[in-house]
Write a protein that holds these residues in place. Sequence first.
Motif, mmCIF file in Angstrom:
data_model
loop_
_atom_site.group_PDB
_atom_site.id
_atom_site.type_symbol
_atom_site.label_atom_id
_atom_site.label_comp_id
_atom_site.label_asym_id
_atom_site.label_seq_id
_atom_site.Cartn_x
_atom_site.Cartn_y
_atom_site.Cartn_z
ATOM 1 N N ASP A 103 -0.888 50.173 50.761
ATOM 2 C CA ASP A 103 -1.982 50.611 51.625
ATOM 3 C C ASP A 103 -1.495 51.575 52.697
ATOM 4 O O ASP A 103 -1.949 51.537 53.831
ATOM 5 C CB ASP A 103 -2.688 49.411 52.249
ATOM 6 C CG ASP A 103 -1.715 48.454 52.929
ATOM 7 O OD1 ASP A 103 -0.508 48.597 52.687
ATOM 8 O OD2 ASP A 103 -2.161 47.574 53.677
ATOM 9 N N THR A 104 -0.566 52.447 52.337
ATOM 10 C CA THR A 104 -0.030 53.419 53.282
ATOM 11 C C THR A 104 -1.125 54.328 53.819
ATOM 12 O O THR A 104 -1.112 54.704 54.998
ATOM 13 C CB THR A 104 1.063 54.264 52.601
ATOM 14 O OG1 THR A 104 2.059 53.388 52.079
ATOM 15 C CG2 THR A 104 1.701 55.231 53.586
ATOM 16 N N GLU A 105 -2.082 54.673 52.979
ATOM 17 C CA GLU A 105 -3.115 55.613 53.403
ATOM 18 C C GLU A 105 -4.026 55.026 54.468
ATOM 19 O O GLU A 105 -4.609 55.762 55.265
ATOM 20 C CB GLU A 105 -3.944 56.068 52.196
ATOM 21 C CG GLU A 105 -3.192 56.960 51.233
ATOM 22 C CD GLU A 105 -2.479 58.097 51.939
ATOM 23 O OE1 GLU A 105 -3.106 58.786 52.758
ATOM 24 O OE2 GLU A 105 -1.285 58.286 51.685
ATOM 25 N N VAL A 106 -4.175 53.711 54.497
ATOM 26 C CA VAL A 106 -4.965 53.100 55.567
ATOM 27 C C VAL A 106 -4.349 53.438 56.921
ATOM 28 O O VAL A 106 -5.039 53.839 57.862
ATOM 29 C CB VAL A 106 -5.043 51.570 55.368
ATOM 30 C CG1 VAL A 106 -5.782 50.922 56.527
ATOM 31 C CG2 VAL A 106 -5.728 51.239 54.059
ATOM 32 N N ILE A 107 -3.041 53.294 57.020
ATOM 33 C CA ILE A 107 -2.337 53.607 58.268
ATOM 34 C C ILE A 107 -2.439 55.091 58.575
ATOM 35 O O ILE A 107 -2.689 55.497 59.722
ATOM 36 C CB ILE A 107 -0.863 53.189 58.169
ATOM 37 C CG1 ILE A 107 -0.749 51.716 57.799
ATOM 38 C CG2 ILE A 107 -0.133 53.469 59.477
ATOM 39 C CD1 ILE A 107 -1.256 50.776 58.845
ATOM 40 N N ALA A 108 -2.259 55.935 57.561
ATOM 41 C CA ALA A 108 -2.249 57.380 57.787
ATOM 42 C C ALA A 108 -3.592 57.878 58.312
ATOM 43 O O ALA A 108 -3.648 58.704 59.233
ATOM 44 C CB ALA A 108 -1.878 58.101 56.489
ATOM 45 N N ILE A 109 -4.686 57.371 57.758
ATOM 46 C CA ILE A 109 -6.005 57.838 58.185
ATOM 47 C C ILE A 109 -6.347 57.298 59.567
ATOM 48 O O ILE A 109 -6.889 58.016 60.417
ATOM 49 C CB ILE A 109 -7.065 57.441 57.146
ATOM 50 C CG1 ILE A 109 -6.779 58.137 55.804
ATOM 51 C CG2 ILE A 109 -8.466 57.793 57.634
ATOM 52 C CD1 ILE A 109 -7.633 57.652 54.661
ATOM 53 N N ASP A 110 -6.041 56.025 59.810
ATOM 54 C CA ASP A 110 -6.268 55.474 61.147
ATOM 55 C C ASP A 110 -5.446 56.234 62.191
ATOM 56 O O ASP A 110 -5.920 56.492 63.303
ATOM 57 C CB ASP A 110 -5.903 53.992 61.173
ATOM 58 C CG ASP A 110 -6.997 53.108 60.599
ATOM 59 O OD1 ASP A 110 -8.135 53.603 60.471
ATOM 60 O OD2 ASP A 110 -6.728 51.942 60.271
ATOM 61 N N ARG A 111 -4.239 56.590 61.835
ATOM 62 C CA ARG A 111 -3.400 57.363 62.759
ATOM 63 C C ARG A 111 -3.979 58.763 62.977
ATOM 64 O O ARG A 111 -3.952 59.294 64.095
ATOM 65 C CB ARG A 111 -1.981 57.468 62.221
ATOM 66 C CG ARG A 111 -1.008 58.141 63.188
ATOM 67 C CD ARG A 111 0.387 58.249 62.594
ATOM 68 N NE ARG A 111 1.308 58.811 63.557
ATOM 69 C CZ ARG A 111 1.439 60.113 63.795
ATOM 70 N NH1 ARG A 111 0.690 60.982 63.129
ATOM 71 N NH2 ARG A 111 2.297 60.567 64.696
ATOM 72 N N VAL A 116 -2.983 47.082 43.935
ATOM 73 C CA VAL A 116 -3.463 48.432 43.629
ATOM 74 C C VAL A 116 -3.471 49.253 44.918
ATOM 75 O O VAL A 116 -3.943 48.783 45.960
ATOM 76 C CB VAL A 116 -4.876 48.387 43.022
ATOM 77 C CG1 VAL A 116 -5.384 49.787 42.724
ATOM 78 C CG2 VAL A 116 -4.869 47.539 41.758
ATOM 79 N N ALA A 117 -2.931 50.440 44.857
ATOM 80 C CA ALA A 117 -2.891 51.309 46.035
ATOM 81 C C ALA A 117 -4.305 51.551 46.556
ATOM 82 O O ALA A 117 -5.225 51.826 45.784
ATOM 83 C CB ALA A 117 -2.211 52.636 45.697
ATOM 84 N N TRP A 118 -4.466 51.441 47.856
ATOM 85 C CA TRP A 118 -5.778 51.583 48.479
ATOM 86 C C TRP A 118 -6.262 53.020 48.361
ATOM 87 O O TRP A 118 -5.539 53.963 48.673
ATOM 88 C CB TRP A 118 -5.690 51.185 49.944
ATOM 89 C CG TRP A 118 -6.975 51.242 50.685
ATOM 90 C CD1 TRP A 118 -7.913 50.269 50.806
ATOM 91 C CD2 TRP A 118 -7.478 52.356 51.442
ATOM 92 N NE1 TRP A 118 -8.970 50.687 51.574
ATOM 93 C CE2 TRP A 118 -8.726 51.971 51.984
ATOM 94 C CE3 TRP A 118 -7.000 53.635 51.710
ATOM 95 C CZ2 TRP A 118 -9.485 52.825 52.778
ATOM 96 C CZ3 TRP A 118 -7.752 54.482 52.500
ATOM 97 C CH2 TRP A 118 -8.985 54.067 53.023
ATOM 98 N N SER A 119 -7.512 53.182 47.909
ATOM 99 C CA SER A 119 -8.108 54.518 47.823
ATOM 100 C C SER A 119 -9.442 54.596 48.534
ATOM 101 O O SER A 119 -10.077 55.646 48.523
ATOM 102 C CB SER A 119 -8.286 54.941 46.354
ATOM 103 O OG SER A 119 -9.111 54.025 45.662
ATOM 104 N N GLY A 120 -9.877 53.510 49.159
ATOM 105 C CA GLY A 120 -11.076 53.552 49.986
ATOM 106 C C GLY A 120 -12.355 53.267 49.225
ATOM 107 O O GLY A 120 -12.465 53.521 48.021
#
Length: 602
Positions: A84-92, A138-142
Amino acid sequence: MAKYEYDPSASSVRIRGQASVRSMRIHIPLSLCCVGFCCVVLVLSCGCRTAAKHQLAAIARIDKGTPEAALAAFDKAAASRGADTEVIAIDRGLTLLMTGQPAESETAFRESRKRLDFLRQKDLREQTTAMITDDKAVAWSGREFEQRMVDNLLILSSLLGNQQDAFAYASQTTEKLALDRQGLTASEAEVEAEVVAVSHSNEDEPKVAVPPRLSANAFSAYLHAAVRSENPMDADITQRAIDQVGYWSSSGIAAASKTPPIVNASFGTNSQQGNGVVHVITFAGRVTDWMPEHAAPTSAALLIADRILSAVGDHTLPPTVAPVQIAKPTTQVSTHPLTTVIRVRQDGQSTARSRVLVDLNQAAWDSYGADRNDQIARAISRRIVKKGAVYAVKDQMSVAGGTGADLLLNLGGIAWEALEKPDTRHLQVLPERIEVVQVGLPEGDHILEVSSVASVGRSLAPPSGTHWRQVPIRVEDGRNTFVLCFRPQRKLVSTLVSNEQSQRLSLVDNRARDIHTQKFLASVDLHDQLLREPSRAIGCDEFNWDGMNHPGVFADRGFEAVGHTFTIDRFNREGRPALDDDLLHRRFTSCDNANVDRTWND
């Protein structure tokens, strides 16, 4: 080389050489095999908790009104995240926008959008891992509304920054809206056919309610209308985009025949001559969290099924002790207690109250309702695979019922199932509600005052102890100015104004001057002063000349640019000959990137 052979009857492993070598047996107790199996399951199912702590710390700092401190916590969380790396990236990225860094947030959202487009594809390894663990493998895709909000935040970051790519971003998002509209149109056609078959229908009555999970499209249409409104030739496109706002809004009814009530001023060049439009966009609250929900009927059905199979089969199955869990939002609609009010100090205009454009809590709840059955289906499939794996191990090892090994394997299967967690990952910095209000103002400098009032009721007076925040803005004829307000809790954390308005430099005399800055933007209202004396821009990261009336100044007055990027958006020819390409090349050789878009406007 030795070959290994398992002997079920002896409960041992035989090592047999290729030649006439004596064979030996290593006895491995089945209980030890079972314990090892359980340990492997536990190790594979454990996740990293350190990153989650850093993420929660960042959210807490945002709630306290210190987004700068939240950035450091997000950086620590990103260093140890997995699927879920993208969760952090978008929140950042949204936190960067909150701290007044639209250029950096635009880059972050653009990269995240590319990765999300890739992650939406099915990956066999991830899907296999998810069947033996849970959906978090599964990698988070929203979800749908989160994906659209990433597109919207990309457009908004550009509008608050240099605005160079806002048109491209808005056009790309509009294509996605068209696909969503086609899907709903097909549903409308089916409903209309049923209505005609039964009786007569009213053509003006909407056929299908727009799902609230698609309400973020209203924000996309709003931004697209603002982008296109600054071109007077796109008046019809602007109006169609405004109609789309009404179609996708949280009211949920697909009626696009009238201008939606949330638009209370004409956009861009559609406004009164000599006026511009100020758009105040408020991100209120934080979007709902997600929690585990026990699917009790499904759990009961699985328990009955595995007891029946255990009774008629050769081996018993692990009983369904751990309940089947799915992800569910904690809040159904927005509950933020405050809304934004604005007034313009100089002109003494009446106070204007913002209106709700998108309710992301409602979008999340509708997304849960649409995906609930799929979540349950995946959970059932996962339980079947796990119970089948335990059964296969018992069959392969010839485990007799009622033995210690049988008990250990059943306990391991129960623990394996109990380790399942629902996929509650979501963007936590998104607002729970997006509010907008527009005000048309004469061109020039103004002081916009922003405050908060109770969401319930129609009062325009801020409560006791709530002050008006003054925001200096510059309004240009036929242009849109954007003011973005963040209120994650009750306090207004930050207010961000369009960079083109807030970072503009003014030339107050006729002398040539050296300008050392990150950004220099010259507009038509400054060209007369630049014509009188040669001017230079030295060390600029970006030099943007928009609407220059006399391009000959570059040749006649010795203009020189020494910087990283030189961009000419357009020239107003007024009968003058086109610039010579060789002249442009000679003048801008000191720039790392010279980009001249010669668009002649009569």
